[in-house]
Design a protein around this motif. Structure first.
Motif, mmCIF file in Angstrom:
data_model
loop_
_atom_site.group_PDB
_atom_site.id
_atom_site.type_symbol
_atom_site.label_atom_id
_atom_site.label_comp_id
_atom_site.label_asym_id
_atom_site.label_seq_id
_atom_site.Cartn_x
_atom_site.Cartn_y
_atom_site.Cartn_z
ATOM 1 N N SER A 22 0.826 -1.206 0.000
ATOM 2 C CA SER A 22 0.000 0.000 0.000
ATOM 3 C C SER A 22 0.858 1.253 0.000
ATOM 4 N N LEU A 87 -10.440 3.451 -2.611
ATOM 5 C CA LEU A 87 -9.721 2.221 -2.925
ATOM 6 C C LEU A 87 -9.181 1.644 -1.626
ATOM 7 N N ALA A 89 -6.943 -1.109 -0.083
ATOM 8 C CA ALA A 89 -5.895 -2.024 -0.506
ATOM 9 C C ALA A 89 -4.804 -2.075 0.568
ATOM 10 N N PRO A 90 -4.658 -3.178 1.275
ATOM 11 C CA PRO A 90 -5.446 -4.397 1.116
ATOM 12 C C PRO A 90 -6.781 -4.304 1.860
ATOM 13 N N ALA A 122 -9.314 -4.344 -3.010
ATOM 14 C CA ALA A 122 -8.201 -5.188 -3.458
ATOM 15 C C ALA A 122 -7.943 -6.228 -2.370
ATOM 16 N N ALA A 124 -6.775 -9.249 0.057
ATOM 17 C CA ALA A 124 -5.509 -9.892 0.407
ATOM 18 C C ALA A 124 -5.759 -10.777 1.621
ATOM 19 N N TRP A 150 -11.043 -5.831 -7.278
ATOM 20 C CA TRP A 150 -9.839 -5.868 -8.095
ATOM 21 C C TRP A 150 -8.885 -6.897 -7.515
ATOM 22 N N PRO A 152 -8.361 -11.125 -6.168
ATOM 23 C CA PRO A 152 -6.936 -11.170 -5.857
ATOM 24 C C PRO A 152 -6.129 -11.875 -6.941
ATOM 25 N N MET A 167 -2.755 -9.812 -2.809
ATOM 26 C CA MET A 167 -3.177 -8.509 -3.303
ATOM 27 C C MET A 167 -2.472 -8.236 -4.625
ATOM 28 N N LEU A 173 -2.703 -2.341 -9.768
ATOM 29 C CA LEU A 173 -3.764 -1.522 -9.185
ATOM 30 C C LEU A 173 -3.758 -0.116 -9.772
#
Length: 405
Positions: A22, A87, A89-90, A122, A124, A150, A152, A167, A173
């Motif tokens: 990230s 977004l 992520a994760p 995203a 993970a 989006w 894994p 991820m 990404l």
């Protein structure tokens, strides 16, 4: 100008070892011109401190639901209104579960409940956590509400296991976010894609097949869907989850795959033949299990339909993409196949133990089209699929413009 220039992105970070990615994603988004703010859960802070993200972004990091420093002590409302895209992520299995039932007991979940901006996740997590029916039900529920999933990716995980749950890499990404703000390079385009192997029965127990896992085809179906395409995935026998937003049709034999493809060709703009279709099938199928009696047994085979060639030879063919799995002379054999079958683009790879291909999480491709080509180096199939999808979109639009000029 970058599609991300001046776009307001809230980067949500939940707990998991993938948090280190990230930080790299934050840097990539900033370099692409986005304005980024970061919200972290308490679990995320046990892996990386807020100071890391503050140093990278140059902004305070948001961690508290009721922040006295925020307007009216309601920072979640401010951030929910500010973001053009959220977004996460994760995103962990726990956070997805809480989102799916509408909980808002921390800052990030409250932002998600209060926003009207698109939300992208995203995932993970450990492969078994991802494949657990509860997680898959949560994914379906969130997708039905319009959230974007989006990933894994697949590969070796921190726990030592291998499978789906990694991820997506920051570069992949970044491509997803860029495509989102660009409006989707394939919006309104119908794609029919085949993936996996076929099984040609010998008797009720045995069959002829090959080592294709379907990973590349499923990754490409997901990548094309992320570009806005309507994707119909005709899949042979594989042990893979259906990509979010993709229509899946399961088949077993080459003839069943041919029938499914032909039924979907109406309105098809792009056809991608990733499946490793068996070239031959037994002429006769034994109705009972063949007993082990003879020292030598002869099995008579007959040719299967050539699905890719048939699609390319149609009266008004779609933009046609083929795959070529070779063990030697990869480029020469692929170019010969492209010309013989009159397809628009071919993606070729060497299927050898140390060089990606079947049953692996990495691959490299040589792309060939009339008057050009490109080599894509070894990388995770999820990342490779994003690169290939972008190239397919580019070549499709180039052909469309040429036909309309």
């Amino acid at each position: 100008m970058s599609a991300l220039a001046n776009q307001k992105i809230l980067l949500g970070v939940t707990g998991g070892i993938a948090v280190y990615k990230s930080a790299m994603l934050l840097r990539a988004l900033l370099e692409a011109g986005a304005e980024v703010r970061v919200a972290m859960t308490a679990a995320a802070q046990t892996f990386v401190t807020p100071l890391t993200f503050q140093a990278l972004s140059g902004r305070p990091i948001h961690t508290e639901l009721l922040d006295p420093a925020a307007e009216a002590a309601m920072g979640h409302i401010e951030l929910a209104r500010w973001a053009d895209l959220i977004l996460i992520a994760p995103v962990s299995a726990d956070f997805m579960a809480r989102l799916s039932v509408g909980m808002a007991n921390d800052l990030l979940s409250a932002i998600c409940l209060a926003t009207t901006a698109p939300i992208a996740l995203a995932p993970a997590m450990n492969r078994q956590m991802w494949l657990n029916p509860a997680t898959q039900e949560n994914v379906q529920r969130l997708t039905a509400r319009g959230l974007l999933i989006w990933g894994p990716a697949e590969g070796v995980q921190a726990c030592g296991e291998s499978g789906p749950g990694r991820m997506l890499e920051p570069e992949a990404l970044l491509d997803q976010v860029s495509a989102h703000f660009a409006g989707g390079a394939l919006a309104g385009v119908k794609v029919v894609l085949t993936a996996g192997s076929t099984r040609e029965p010998i008797d009720p127990v045995r069959f002829i097949s090959n080592r294709s896992s379907g990973k590349m085809g499923f990754a490409l179906a997901a990548a094309l869907r992320r570009l806005g395409a309507e994707v119909v995935l005709v899949a042979g026998p594989v042990a893979l989850a259906t990509p979010a937003g993709v229509q899946r049709i399961d088949v077993e034999t080459a003839q069943e795959m041919q029938l499914a493809v032909s039924e979907q060709l109406a309105g098809c703009d792009i056809f991608v033949g990733v499946a490793a279709v068996a070239d031959y099938r037994p002429r006769e199928i034994a109705q009972q299990k063949i007993k082990k009696q003879q020292t030598v047994m002869t099995l008579e085979l007959e040719r299967n339909p050539d699905i890719l060639a048939d699609v390319a030879a149609a009266e008004d063919p779609p933009f046609t993409v083929g795959f070529a799995a070779e063990t030697q002379n990869v480029k020469a054999y692929a170019e010969e196949k492209r010309r013989a079958k009159r397809i628009d683009l071919i993606a070729a790879n060497r299927v050898a133990a140390a060089e990606g291909g079947f049953e692996r999480d990495e691959n490299a491709l040589t792309l060939l089209w009339e008057g050009g080509g490109e080599s894509l180096p070894m990388m995770l199939k999820s990342e490779l699929a994003a690169r290939l999808a972008a190239r397919i979109a580019e070549r499709y639009h180039a052909r469309t413009q040429q036909e309309n000029s």
